[in-house]
Scaffold this motif. Structure first.
Motif, PDB file in Angstrom:
ATOM      1  N   THR A   1       0.826  -1.302   0.132  1.00 25.19           N
ATOM      2  CA  THR A   1       0.009   0.061  -0.002  1.00 25.19           C
ATOM      3  C   THR A   1       0.855   1.204   0.106  1.00 25.19           C
ATOM      4  O   THR A   1       2.168   1.060   0.028  1.00 25.19           O
ATOM      5  CB  THR A   1      -1.147  -0.156   1.278  1.00 25.19           C
ATOM      6  OG1 THR A   1      -0.109   0.512   2.383  1.00 25.19           O
ATOM      7  CG2 THR A   1      -1.748  -1.274   1.240  1.00 25.19           C
ATOM      8  N   LEU A   2       0.167   2.273  -0.063  1.00 24.91           N
ATOM      9  CA  LEU A   2       0.854   3.514  -0.130  1.00 24.91           C
ATOM     10  C   LEU A   2       1.611   3.842   1.323  1.00 24.91           C
ATOM     11  O   LEU A   2       2.587   4.867   1.366  1.00 24.91           O
ATOM     12  CB  LEU A   2       0.078   4.709  -0.764  1.00 24.91           C
ATOM     13  CG  LEU A   2      -0.101   5.054  -2.105  1.00 24.91           C
ATOM     14  CD1 LEU A   2      -0.289   3.921  -2.753  1.00 24.91           C
ATOM     15  CD2 LEU A   2      -0.877   6.336  -2.314  1.00 24.91           C
TER      16      LEU A   2
ATOM     17  N   LEU B   1       5.320   3.662   0.931  1.00 27.79           N
ATOM     18  CA  LEU B   1       5.901   4.849   0.525  1.00 27.79           C
ATOM     19  C   LEU B   1       6.144   6.038   1.409  1.00 27.79           C
ATOM     20  O   LEU B   1       7.181   6.634   1.397  1.00 27.79           O
ATOM     21  CB  LEU B   1       5.203   5.337  -0.747  1.00 27.79           C
ATOM     22  CG  LEU B   1       4.965   4.215  -1.799  1.00 27.79           C
ATOM     23  CD1 LEU B   1       4.388   5.041  -3.110  1.00 27.79           C
ATOM     24  CD2 LEU B   1       6.363   3.811  -2.177  1.00 27.79           C
TER      25      LEU B   1
ATOM     26  N   TYR C   1      -1.714  10.909  -1.645  1.00 26.53           N
ATOM     27  CA  TYR C   1      -1.490  10.086  -0.407  1.00 26.53           C
ATOM     28  C   TYR C   1      -2.495  10.051   0.606  1.00 26.53           C
ATOM     29  O   TYR C   1      -3.014   8.905   0.983  1.00 26.53           O
ATOM     30  CB  TYR C   1      -0.029  10.560  -0.009  1.00 26.53           C
ATOM     31  CG  TYR C   1       0.947   9.938  -0.571  1.00 26.53           C
ATOM     32  CD1 TYR C   1       1.783   8.876  -0.264  1.00 26.53           C
ATOM     33  CD2 TYR C   1       1.721  10.915  -1.438  1.00 26.53           C
ATOM     34  CE1 TYR C   1       2.947   8.505  -0.977  1.00 26.53           C
ATOM     35  CE2 TYR C   1       2.940  10.606  -2.123  1.00 26.53           C
ATOM     36  CZ  TYR C   1       3.283   9.378  -2.006  1.00 26.53           C
ATOM     37  OH  TYR C   1       4.366   9.167  -2.869  1.00 26.53           O
TER      38      TYR C   1
ATOM     39  N   ALA D   1      -7.379   2.986  -5.098  1.00 28.05           N
ATOM     40  CA  ALA D   1      -6.340   4.251  -4.551  1.00 28.05           C
ATOM     41  C   ALA D   1      -6.838   5.337  -5.393  1.00 28.05           C
ATOM     42  O   ALA D   1      -7.075   6.388  -4.924  1.00 28.05           O
ATOM     43  CB  ALA D   1      -5.270   4.062  -4.407  1.00 28.05           C
TER      44      ALA D   1
ATOM     45  N   HIS E   1      -3.896   0.134  -4.587  1.00 24.51           N
ATOM     46  CA  HIS E   1      -2.742   0.526  -3.931  1.00 24.51           C
ATOM     47  C   HIS E   1      -1.693  -0.478  -4.409  1.00 24.51           C
ATOM     48  O   HIS E   1      -0.539  -0.052  -4.775  1.00 24.51           O
ATOM     49  CB  HIS E   1      -2.761   0.131  -2.273  1.00 24.51           C
ATOM     50  CG  HIS E   1      -3.427   1.092  -1.822  1.00 24.51           C
ATOM     51  ND1 HIS E   1      -2.854   2.176  -0.902  1.00 24.51           N
ATOM     52  CD2 HIS E   1      -4.536   1.554  -1.764  1.00 24.51           C
ATOM     53  CE1 HIS E   1      -3.746   2.847  -0.388  1.00 24.51           C
ATOM     54  NE2 HIS E   1      -4.989   2.693  -0.737  1.00 24.51           N
TER      55      HIS E   1
ATOM     56  N   VAL F   1      -0.453   0.510  -7.706  1.00 24.20           N
ATOM     57  CA  VAL F   1       0.662   1.782  -7.777  1.00 24.20           C
ATOM     58  C   VAL F   1       1.910   1.551  -7.368  1.00 24.20           C
ATOM     59  O   VAL F   1       2.941   1.800  -7.679  1.00 24.20           O
ATOM     60  CB  VAL F   1      -0.149   2.874  -6.958  1.00 24.20           C
ATOM     61  CG1 VAL F   1       0.803   4.090  -6.534  1.00 24.20           C
ATOM     62  CG2 VAL F   1      -1.237   3.505  -7.486  1.00 24.20           C
ATOM     63  N   VAL F   2       2.017   0.725  -6.274  1.00 25.48           N
ATOM     64  CA  VAL F   2       3.255   0.318  -5.718  1.00 25.48           C
ATOM     65  C   VAL F   2       4.163  -0.438  -6.627  1.00 25.48           C
ATOM     66  O   VAL F   2       5.481  -0.406  -6.793  1.00 25.48           O
ATOM     67  CB  VAL F   2       3.001  -0.359  -4.319  1.00 25.48           C
ATOM     68  CG1 VAL F   2       4.304  -1.005  -3.558  1.00 25.48           C
ATOM     69  CG2 VAL F   2       2.518   0.404  -3.054  1.00 25.48           C
TER      70      VAL F   2
ATOM     71  N   ASN G   1      -1.314  10.094 -12.814  1.00 25.58           N
ATOM     72  CA  ASN G   1      -0.451  10.579 -11.468  1.00 25.58           C
ATOM     73  C   ASN G   1       0.838  11.017 -12.078  1.00 25.58           C
ATOM     74  O   ASN G   1       1.972  10.783 -11.581  1.00 25.58           O
ATOM     75  CB  ASN G   1      -0.151   9.360 -10.676  1.00 25.58           C
ATOM     76  CG  ASN G   1      -1.351   9.009  -9.727  1.00 25.58           C
ATOM     77  OD1 ASN G   1      -2.296   9.778  -9.746  1.00 25.58           O
ATOM     78  ND2 ASN G   1      -1.475   7.809  -9.346  1.00 25.58           N
TER      79      ASN G   1
ATOM     80  N   PHE H   1       5.533   9.005  -6.873  1.00 21.23           N
ATOM     81  CA  PHE H   1       5.762   7.654  -6.241  1.00 21.23           C
ATOM     82  C   PHE H   1       7.012   6.966  -6.436  1.00 21.23           C
ATOM     83  O   PHE H   1       7.667   6.229  -5.510  1.00 21.23           O
ATOM     84  CB  PHE H   1       4.470   6.574  -6.458  1.00 21.23           C
ATOM     85  CG  PHE H   1       3.084   7.308  -6.296  1.00 21.23           C
ATOM     86  CD1 PHE H   1       2.836   7.749  -5.050  1.00 21.23           C
ATOM     87  CD2 PHE H   1       2.242   7.350  -7.332  1.00 21.23           C
ATOM     88  CE1 PHE H   1       1.528   8.204  -5.024  1.00 21.23           C
ATOM     89  CE2 PHE H   1       1.026   8.031  -6.961  1.00 21.23           C
ATOM     90  CZ  PHE H   1       0.791   8.342  -5.931  1.00 21.23           C
TER      91      PHE H   1
END
Length: 515
Positions: free
Chosen positions: A6-7, A10, A73, A170, A189, A192-193, A223, A229
C-alpha cells in the motif's frame, strides 16, 4: 504475516529512508519526513471534518501543486479513492466526469479558477457541481483543516492497524477518449506500488537519490506518469511547477532548482529549446535527461534537447490502462519505443490472434500485474492496445501506428506515423500529423498537416521528394497544409480527431496519387 503493498510503505520510506530529500513547490521547501507528517495530518482532517473513508471518492481539480501531491497520499490511506480531474477539459466534460465518479468532496485549486484560458470553464463547472450539492473545498483551506485536527499521531487513520487492503481502490484513472469512448479504471494500492517499483529500475526511469525531478506531466494524467511515487521509493527530490508552464518559467525552474530529470510531452521540449535559443540563455547545467512520450518524438526534438539543453532524451510508451509508462528507449528515441519495463510483458499478434515472429507487424498486446485494461473479463490476461507494432529479436518495441489512424487507400495500408516521423526529419518542418479524409475513388487519402520551423518556408515539391525517397508513391499525401500549431488533447497528444474533422473536406484531384 504478509505485509500489504500500500501507499503506507511509500510514506514509511519518506520518513525513515529519504529524510534528506525534499519537495519544492511555489517557493516552499518541504523535507520528505515533514511531507509525510503533513499527509497524515491531512488524512486525519479529511476523516474528522468530512467523514471521508472506505468507499468514498474525492475529486481534485488542481495543477501539479503541493496540495495535490498531499491528496494523492492522504485520500488513499483512508481507504478512499482519489480522482484527479483534468483541468483542461471543457465545462461539460468536467461536470460529466465528476458526476460519473460519484464524488463525495471536490478540492479545487484557486489558481485553476483564475487561470486566463481554462478558468472560465473550470469556474462554470464548479458552480454547477456546487448547485448539485457537491461539497467544494478550496485547496488553500487544506492546511487549516489539518491544523485544526487532533494530533496526527493519535487520530490518523493511516496507521498499521487500519491500513487499507492492497486491493483497495486508490485512484480513478480516466482515458482521454481520443481513440474511442472515454473510460475510467479503478487502480489499487498494489497496482501503484508495483508500478513504482518497476519504474525505479535502472533501465526504466533510472531515478536515484540525488536526482531532482520536474514532472511537467499533469498529475491528472495517470498520476504524472507515476513519478511522485517513484520519487518516494528512490529518494529523488520533486520540483512541482504549479500552473505556469510557459517556456521561460520551465527554463528558470530547470536552472534555479538544478533539475536533473524532467518529464513532458515533445511539444514542451520544442518550446523550451526555442526559448533558450532565442534568448541566448545558458543551458541548465544539472539537466541530465528529459523523459518524453505521448506522441512520436521527432528527431529534430532529440537533436534540439542535446544541442540546446545539453541533455539526452528517453522516450517512453504507455497507456492509461498500463498505468502510463511501459517501455523506455534511450539509444534511438525517435524511431523505437524501447524495451518493456520489469513486470510488463508484450507480444505481437496477427489477424488470427496468434503471436507472430520477430520483426513482423501486428497488433500489440500487453499484460502485467498493473495492466488494468486487461481485467475486463480476463484477469491477468492480454490487453489489446490498438497499436500496430513490431518487436525485434532484442525485444525492442517499434510502434507503427494505431489501428484507428491507419489509412486504407485503394485497398493498401498507409502507416501515418511513419510519414509523420519522416516529415519531421526535413529541416523546414517542426511538427507533422497525417490524417485520412474520404476519397470517392480510393476510399481514403492522406492529408499532411505541418507546423513549419519558425521563420521557415515549406516547399511542397521538396517535401514530396523527401517522402518519395523512402515510401511508395501512393503513400505521399495529396495535400500539405501549414498551420501555426497542431491541436492537442487535454493530455498534450496531437488531437487527430479534431484534425480529421477540420480537414476531411479538403478539395483534391481524384485522378492520381493512389495505387
Amino acid at each position: 504475516m504478509t505485509v500489504p503493498l500500500t501507499l503506507e510503505h511509500l510514506l514509511w520510506r519518506m520518513e525513515h529512508v529519504h529524510s534528506g530529500s525534499e519537495v519544492v513547490a511555489a517557493g516552499a521547501r518541504v523535507r520528505f519526513p515533514d511531507l509525510a507528517h503533513a499527509i497524515r495530518r491531512l488524512s486525519a482532517g479529511l476523516d474528522e471534518r468530512f467523514g471521508i473513508g472506505r468507499g468514498d471518492t474525492v475529486g481534485v481539480l488542481a495543477f501539479n501543486t503541493l496540495e495535490h501531491l498531499e491528496l494523492m497520499y492522504a485520500v488513499p490511506i483512508l481507504g478512499a479513492t482519489l480522482s484527479s480531474l483534468n483541468v483542461r477539459l471543457s465545462c461539460e466534460m468536467l461536470i460529466a466526469q465528476a458526476r460519473r465518479d460519484g464524488l463525495r468532496l471536490l478540492v479545487v485549486d484557486e489558481e485553476v479558477l483564475t487561470h486566463r484560458s481554462i478558468g472560465p470553464a473550470a469556474r462554470a463547472a464548479v458552480e454547477e457541481l456546487a448547485h448539485d450539492g457537491l461539497r467544494i473545498v478550496k485547496a488553500s483551506a487544506l492546511e487549516n483543516i489539518a491544523q485544526t485536527t487532533a494530533e496526527a499521531s493519535e487520530k490518523t487513520r493511516g496507521t498499521a492497524a487500519v491500513t487499507p487492503r492492497e486491493d483497495a481502490p486508490a485512484f480513478l484513472f480516466h482515458t482521454s477518449g481520443t481513440t474511442g469512448v472515454p473510460k475510467s479504471y479503478r487502480v489499487t494500492h498494489r497496482d501503484v506500488v508495483l508500478h513504482a517499483l518497476s519504474q525505479s529500475s535502472a533501465d526504466a526511469s533510472g531515478l536515484r537519490a540525488g536526482d531532482r525531478v520536474l514532472p511537467l506531466v499533469p498529475f491528472c494524467h495517470v498520476n504524472g506518469w507515476g513519478l511522485p511515487f517513484t520519487a518516494a521509493l528512490t529518494g529523488a527530490a520533486l520540483v512541482l511547477p504549479g500552473g505556469d508552464l510557459a517556456p521561460q518559467r520551465v527554463t528558470q525552474l530547470l536552472t534555479v532548482e538544478r533539475v536533473t530529470v524532467a518529464a513532458a510531452v515533445p511539444t514542451v521540449w520544442f518550446d523550451v529549446c526555442r526559448h533558450v535559443s532565442e534568448h541566448s540563455l545558458a543551458a541548465p547545467l544539472a539537466l541530465r535527461e528529459v523523459l518524453t512520450g505521448g506522441s512520436v518524438v521527432p528527431r529534430s526534438v532529440v537533436d534540439l534537447v542535446h544541442d540546446v539543453l545539453g541533455a539526452s532524451v528517453a522516450t517512453a510508451w504507455g497507456m492509461t490502462e498500463t498505468l502510463a509508462v511501459s517501455t523506455y528507449e534511450r539509444d534511438d528515441p525517435s524511431s523505437r519505443a524501447g524495451r518493456f519495463i520489469p513486470l510488463v510483458e508484450g507480444r505481437i499478434v496477427g489477424a488470427d490472434g496468434s503471436p507472430g515472429p520477430a520483426g513482423e507487424n501486428g497488433t500489440l498486446e500487453v499484460r502485467g500485474p498493473f495492466v488494468v485494461g486487461g481485467r475486463d473479463g480476463a484477469p491477468g490476461g492480454w490487453f489489446d492496445t490498438g497499436d500496430v507494432a513490431s518487436l525485434d529479436e532484442a525485444g525492442r518495441l517499434a510502434l507503427h501506428d494505431r489501428h484507428k489512424d491507419l489509412i486504407k487507400s485503394g485497398g493498401e495500408w498507409i502507416i501515418s506515423a511513419q510519414l509523420e516521423q519522416h516529415l519531421c526529419t526535413h529541416p523546414s518542418v517542426s511538427a507533422a500529423a497525417v490524417v485520412a479524409r474520404p476519397d470517392p475513388k480510393w476510399t481514403e487519402r492522406p492529408v499532411a498537416v505541418l507546423v513549419p520551423r519558425q521563420g521557415g518556408q515549406v516547399d511542397e515539391t521538396e517535401l514530396r521528394a523527401h517522402l518519395a525517397e523512402r515510401f511508395p508513391p501512393f503513400w505521399v499525401p495529396d495535400v500539405f497544409i501549414c498551420v501555426e500549431h497542431l491541436p492537442l488533447t487535454p493530455v498534450g497528444k496531437v488531437d487527430k480527431r479534431a484534425l480529421r474533422a477540420r480537414h476531411a473536406a479538403v478539395s483534391h484531384d481524384t485522378t492520381g496519387g493512389a495505387p
